[in-house]
Scaffold this motif. Structure first.
Motif, PDB file in Angstrom:
ATOM      1  N   THR A 156     128.334 -14.182   5.253  1.00 13.60           N
ATOM      2  CA  THR A 156     129.640 -14.555   5.777  1.00 13.60           C
ATOM      3  C   THR A 156     129.492 -15.396   7.042  1.00 13.60           C
TER       4      THR A 156
ATOM      5  N   MET B  61     121.673  -4.494   3.593  1.00 14.19           N
ATOM      6  CA  MET B  61     122.923  -5.109   3.118  1.00 14.19           C
ATOM      7  C   MET B  61     123.817  -5.512   4.285  1.00 14.19           C
ATOM      8  N   TRP B  62     123.795  -4.705   5.331  1.00 15.36           N
ATOM      9  CA  TRP B  62     124.582  -5.027   6.518  1.00 15.36           C
ATOM     10  C   TRP B  62     124.148  -6.382   7.074  1.00 15.36           C
ATOM     11  N   TRP B  63     122.829  -6.610   7.080  1.00 11.18           N
ATOM     12  CA  TRP B  63     122.314  -7.908   7.495  1.00 11.18           C
ATOM     13  C   TRP B  63     122.800  -8.997   6.539  1.00 11.18           C
TER      14      TRP B  63
ATOM     15  N   ALA C  27     134.592  -8.523   6.957  1.00 10.48           N
ATOM     16  CA  ALA C  27     133.933  -9.828   7.106  1.00 10.48           C
ATOM     17  C   ALA C  27     134.130 -10.681   5.862  1.00 10.48           C
ATOM     18  N   ILE C  28     134.085 -10.039   4.688  1.00 11.36           N
ATOM     19  CA  ILE C  28     134.262 -10.792   3.445  1.00 11.36           C
ATOM     20  C   ILE C  28     135.713 -11.255   3.322  1.00 11.36           C
TER      21      ILE C  28
ATOM     22  N   TYR D 277     122.398 -16.088  15.052  1.00 12.83           N
ATOM     23  CA  TYR D 277     121.991 -14.720  15.379  1.00 12.83           C
ATOM     24  C   TYR D 277     121.905 -14.505  16.884  1.00 12.83           C
TER      25      TYR D 277
ATOM     26  N   THR E 264     134.239 -15.239  11.914  1.00 11.18           N
ATOM     27  CA  THR E 264     132.793 -15.377  11.674  1.00 11.18           C
ATOM     28  C   THR E 264     132.034 -15.900  12.896  1.00 11.18           C
TER      29      THR E 264
ATOM     30  N   THR F  31     125.004 -12.304   7.318  1.00 16.43           N
ATOM     31  CA  THR F  31     124.436 -13.638   7.137  1.00 16.43           C
ATOM     32  C   THR F  31     125.248 -14.468   6.147  1.00 16.43           C
TER      33      THR F  31
ATOM     34  N   VAL G  19     125.417  -9.132   4.570  1.00 15.51           N
ATOM     35  CA  VAL G  19     126.838  -9.463   4.736  1.00 15.51           C
ATOM     36  C   VAL G  19     127.017 -10.342   5.970  1.00 15.51           C
TER      37      VAL G  19
ATOM     38  N   LYS H 130     130.004   0.232   9.217  1.00 15.32           N
ATOM     39  CA  LYS H 130     129.359  -0.963   8.666  1.00 15.32           C
ATOM     40  C   LYS H 130     129.963  -1.347   7.322  1.00 15.32           C
TER      41      LYS H 130
ATOM     42  N   SER I 285     131.912  -4.752   6.633  1.00  7.84           N
ATOM     43  CA  SER I 285     131.473  -5.679   5.594  1.00  7.84           C
ATOM     44  C   SER I 285     132.666  -6.180   4.798  1.00  7.84           C
TER      45      SER I 285
ATOM     46  N   VAL J 236     125.601 -19.310  11.381  1.00 11.68           N
ATOM     47  CA  VAL J 236     125.313 -17.878  11.447  1.00 11.68           C
ATOM     48  C   VAL J 236     125.095 -17.464  12.906  1.00 11.68           C
TER      49      VAL J 236
ATOM     50  N   ILE K  65     136.582 -14.462   5.011  1.00 13.23           N
ATOM     51  CA  ILE K  65     136.377 -15.739   4.338  1.00 13.23           C
ATOM     52  C   ILE K  65     137.716 -16.324   3.898  1.00 13.23           C
TER      53      ILE K  65
END
Lengths: 266, 266, 266, 266
Positions: free
Chosen positions: C201, C193-195, B223-224, D205, B202, C199, C197, B216, B220, D203, B227
């Motif tokens: 995570t 949604m890509w954003w 990335a999940i 950015y 992350t 954020t 995810v 993407k 996703s 996060v 966790i």
């Protein structure tokens, strides 16, 4: 003297049932809250342009109230047996952290009158926010959190030290990897530390990152070790909470041999 | 021989009450600390320009002290029954991790005299930082942390292996998704691994990211799953701390009324 | 038939003491490992240029070995009472996840001979990596981790569902906030949604971020809620480990009333 | 009246065995799910272009069904003794959170007919997603998660308050550090809060980051403190799960040999 005792009772944290003191606490806390809000909003250029005068007026009003409160506190503190002596007692009271914060929060307002005008000192106004710590006393769960952090203090300090070591080692390694290729970005070890913090805390701004294969490999290992920076304190604090809850429950623990209560702290 | 015993007592970690040895430890640790600081600060160009000579002098001084200490340690180690034999014993002592670190930390200074001048070896100076590990012995909580990590070693190693698998799979998948569209960025699987590490930990620098819808979507999911890379070690270490604390308490739990041991499992 | 039993014993996971089977397992695992490594390294353009032929030869060799192993497995599986019937038994064996993975890992190699040549199917070679799962059986701690995840399955699935809800709500909200200002970036809810995810995570690549005050405020709340995405699974898994360890210890728990052992699963 | 009771039984959550009610629940949930999906997909420009009419038709159909369901619910709610009175009872029912969500989800559709046409109100359609909360009742583990969060409510609220304080302090400090150098980026304290959230939640950015040495140093400390933002809630929730599991087990722990209760605290 009874006036002083009454005043002291009011300016200090409210005891259960003391309505005047409670009202005073709420008043001061509201004022602190509004002050913090004012500092925040006041920083927006466009708002400052239009409402600057109002903000300054509110600031003056607040400082007067806080000065009054501070003076009352200093005047009445001799009621407390610890600060009984008129001068040394008061000085000792003034050297406690909370009164120092109180002083620092009002001082910058008076400095210009003394010929000192450091606009940068305005930042001290923010110290008022720490006075919110006062509310803490009303929450028993803060006591629990503080207790847990305190009981795990040594482990947490050690984790911080380990983090520090990891920080120094990672930034040195990355500096030696990346400096020859990106001398402007990884310009020195202290500069690379900024990268190391961003990576170990997994913030990752993206303003600095390695581009050499060796640098990327080292950075990967460092990023993965950074997970430990979350796992260790989280594990320690989690165990602390479990322990604290266990202890509380065990206060009713009975010895199976003699049937008496086993003291919580055995 | 008694001199050697005394010297050995001093250069080794201090025993309770041995003031000379304690003072020596503090001296060496301070010197290590200053050395690490020097390496860090010395990397700043502008400081190097102005104070380079002083830093070099301090470096020379440090190496002399460390060389002296290393020699004393080698000379005196025969006191320890494990390293009793003059030559093989000393060699065995020298092959331990700590003496190796000590040697690596001073060696780069002498190499130029032997005709070898690799500036890149200067990085070895950083090995000195690991000597700080010595302080560890003074903290009982380090023992706890080490104990917990050790007792959960197998689980943590396994988590690392799982991470490795996840890393390989994610970078391969993303490579096949993104290579046709961004051949410069996701140029190969090893290159994509850098992205995978940044995502799974992350950190997310933002130097590489998928742009295709499929990429993407896969990213996703990855990335999940990342966790879990925090949840697993944190859960394992947390449970380890709870367990370690439980064990310690249960071992010594005595009913304060009848004096009998409250059984660990009752 | 005894040959078939022997072969089955060899191609299946090794039992304690069966050296031939153990050796076969190690051989296959080494080959899988080398294959994965080959897939990774082969993706580097410059290496592919120079060593392409060698990689292809190794690929052919591997597929032959894997095909042989797969055939042997299919031929011998009738030894297992579950797959006793020559045709339906074998088909049932082939429909298990592991043999499917085995087949998918070798199939892409043969497709060109059948007139089908989809280079994209080469990605299936990666399925071989899942065969590493076999090693799992040798580690008891994998059993523990799997047990904990299994026992907490419902909670973890629910957490994932909650994440999904949070994902949908956050991306919708941000889309409505940012679309009018950045129609190219926050172009649709699926794109947002890509954003979301990135954020939730806490990866935060920085390729998309809100710029309106309302969008930033909503994004802040979402980012803070994202912390729960770490706290919930970590807490659940941590408690699962504590529970699993407790259970194991309690297997020696004695009832204080009758003195007999209280069963672990009471 | 019995019709009303039957209708109420159907529109409310299904009791075990009530097939009609169960079917109705599944129908409504499917419709909600499809609606959420439609909102998401409909936001993609190219799909909206081609299938806009179909999406609108589906929207009209959904709103009719939801309106019908809402009306039935309002009509039948007098069956419940709490809402027995025809007018005040119904109004009280309508003021509950779930019926309000139901109303908000259908209202935007009717507003244009009343002369009000705020396209921005279309966002309210998303409220339907919260009706998915209904499914929650079917999962016992949601009860556990909710129970844990509830039992730790005070600690979690406090953690949020501490986060808020940290947020205000960090953004103020960084504003005073960076404003003189990057007045466009760190333009005000509220603007800097966006940076503070991105940093404390890790996060990152990369749209805002400090560039002054002082700012970087402060930001490093803040980023490290941000780890506590993960450690505290995770530790609290983890302990909550351990506690909840302990309680559940201890309540029903019976010795299988003598049948007596093994006391929770023994």
């Amino acid at each position: 003297m009874p006036t002083r005792i009454r005043i002291w009772g009011i300016v200090e944290a409210a005891r259960r049932g003391d309505r005047a003191s409670r009202a005073f606490d709420i008043l001061i806390l509201t004022l602190i809250f509004l002050n913090v809000l004012a500092v925040i909003i006041d920083s927006v250029e466009s708002i400052r342009m239009r409402w600057g005068a109002q903000f300054d007026a509110f600031e003056t009003f607040s400082v007067i109230v806080f000065t009054l409160e501070y003076s009352l506190r200093i005047w009445a503190c001799t009621v407390d047996p610890r600060f009984r002596k008129p001068i040394t007692g008061r000085l000792r009271f003034m050297s406690h952290p909370m009164p120092i914060i109180d002083l620092l929060a009002i001082l910058p307002f008076y400095l210009p009158f003394l010929g000192i005008d450091l606009r940068s000192l305005r930042v001290l106004r923010l110290f008022r926010i720490f006075r919110i710590a006062k509310i803490g006393r009303y929450y028993s769960s803060l006591t629990l959190i503080r207790h847990v952090i305190k009981s795990k203090k040594e482990e947490l300090v050690l984790t911080t030290v380990l983090m520090g070591l990891l920080l120094v080692v990672s930034s040195s390694v990355l500096y030696y990897c990346e400096y020859p290729v990106q001398p402007q970005v990884f310009s020195s070890i202290p500069a690379t530390m900024w990268w190391a913090v961003a990576t170990l805390t997994t913030v990752g701004y993206g303003d600095m990152y390695p581009i050499t294969p060796l640098g990327k490999t080292c950075a990967s290992v460092i990023a993965i070790l950074g997970i430990g920076m979350f796992a260790l304190p989280t594990g320690i604090i989690g165990a602390g909470f479990v322990e604290a809850i266990d202890k509380r429950r065990n206060q009713t623990r009975v010895c199976p041999h003699c049937g008496k209560l086993v003291d919580a702290d055995d």
